[in-house]
Design an enzyme around this catalytic site. Sequence first.
Site, PDB file in Angstrom:
ATOM      1  CE1 TYR A  96      23.896   4.824   9.100  1.00 46.15           C
ATOM      2  CE2 TYR A  96      23.631   6.628  10.810  1.00 46.15           C
ATOM      3  CZ  TYR A  96      23.864   5.867  10.126  1.00 46.15           C
ATOM      4  OH  TYR A  96      22.272   6.669   9.184  1.00 46.15           O
ATOM      5  CB  SER A 177      18.940  10.237  32.684  1.00 51.87           C
ATOM      6  OG  SER A 177      18.641   8.487  31.958  1.00 51.87           O
ATOM      7  CG  ASP A 239      27.138  14.339  27.532  1.00 51.92           C
ATOM      8  OD1 ASP A 239      27.609  13.200  28.434  1.00 51.92           O
ATOM      9  OD2 ASP A 239      27.018  14.190  26.714  1.00 51.92           O
TER      10      ASP A 239
END
Length: 303
Positions: A96, A177, A239
């Site tokens: 969002y 990735s 991360d």
Amino acid sequence: MIAVLGEALVDLLPAGRPGLWRAQAGGSPANVALGLGRLGISTRFYGGLSRDGWGRWIRDRLRGAGVEAAGPFSEGPTPLARVEAGAAGEAAYRFYLRGTAFEASDWPELPDGVRAVHAGSLAAAVEPAAGAVWARLDRLKGAFVSFDPNVRPGLTPPSFRQAFWERLDRFDLVKLSVADLDWLAAGRGREAALELLRERVRWVVLTLGPGGAVGFSEGHEVHVPPPAVRVVDTVGAGDAFAAGLLAWAHGCGVLDGAALDRDGLEEALVFACRVAGLTLVRAGADPPTRAELETKGGRVCET
């Protein structure tokens, strides 16, 4: 000092029963900045931050790790990511972003003499943040540039592929990735895309999930296994891995142009796996401190 460019948001994680959620500060670049700060690396975070309660919480969390939050700051609410279990058990996200601090304007310029910059994720892909991120990377002179595309299918626009491939020569390190590579390789094929990365980028690291990670640099290729830990949560592990790579590079002179031989490449990957492993054993994006890492036998490289 390492500057990190990107988004900061709040992850809403399942909390044990339907309809109940637990808030966790997140956003891939903000997680990297937090991880670097906890490892003792001087870090400054650039990205839209709300002045609401969650935004203050994120800033306080970064500050607690020694990370300076540079803004821009916004009266808009903090952006959210709702985390759910995907079909294969991996984390799936619903974001969002519109009408939130993610869309904050007037990004500060990077200071002269910045040693390295890490960027990527949604802020490099979704406007208006993407324009601010790429403008700063394109103007950057002399600094080491690390990039993690962190693709979010369904939200990352197809135009991001072109922006990424056109700027390969700007990157010193690309960490991605297999899923990122496959998305970026549309029309090329995985092997052709990986070969292009290896030709154009000094240091490429491909994370393989339960298969560990493989690194490529200056003709060397090294594979390391995943950390041997009991996985509690995968959120933020990639991360933390990126923060580990950069912390190692910072301490061993790679950010300043030192050669990365096969032994160094393996040491960097093993160190990053240690950092990621300590994140996997606890819920949410909660990377380890330097003291926690050293207690478990990992040491930040120092020249």
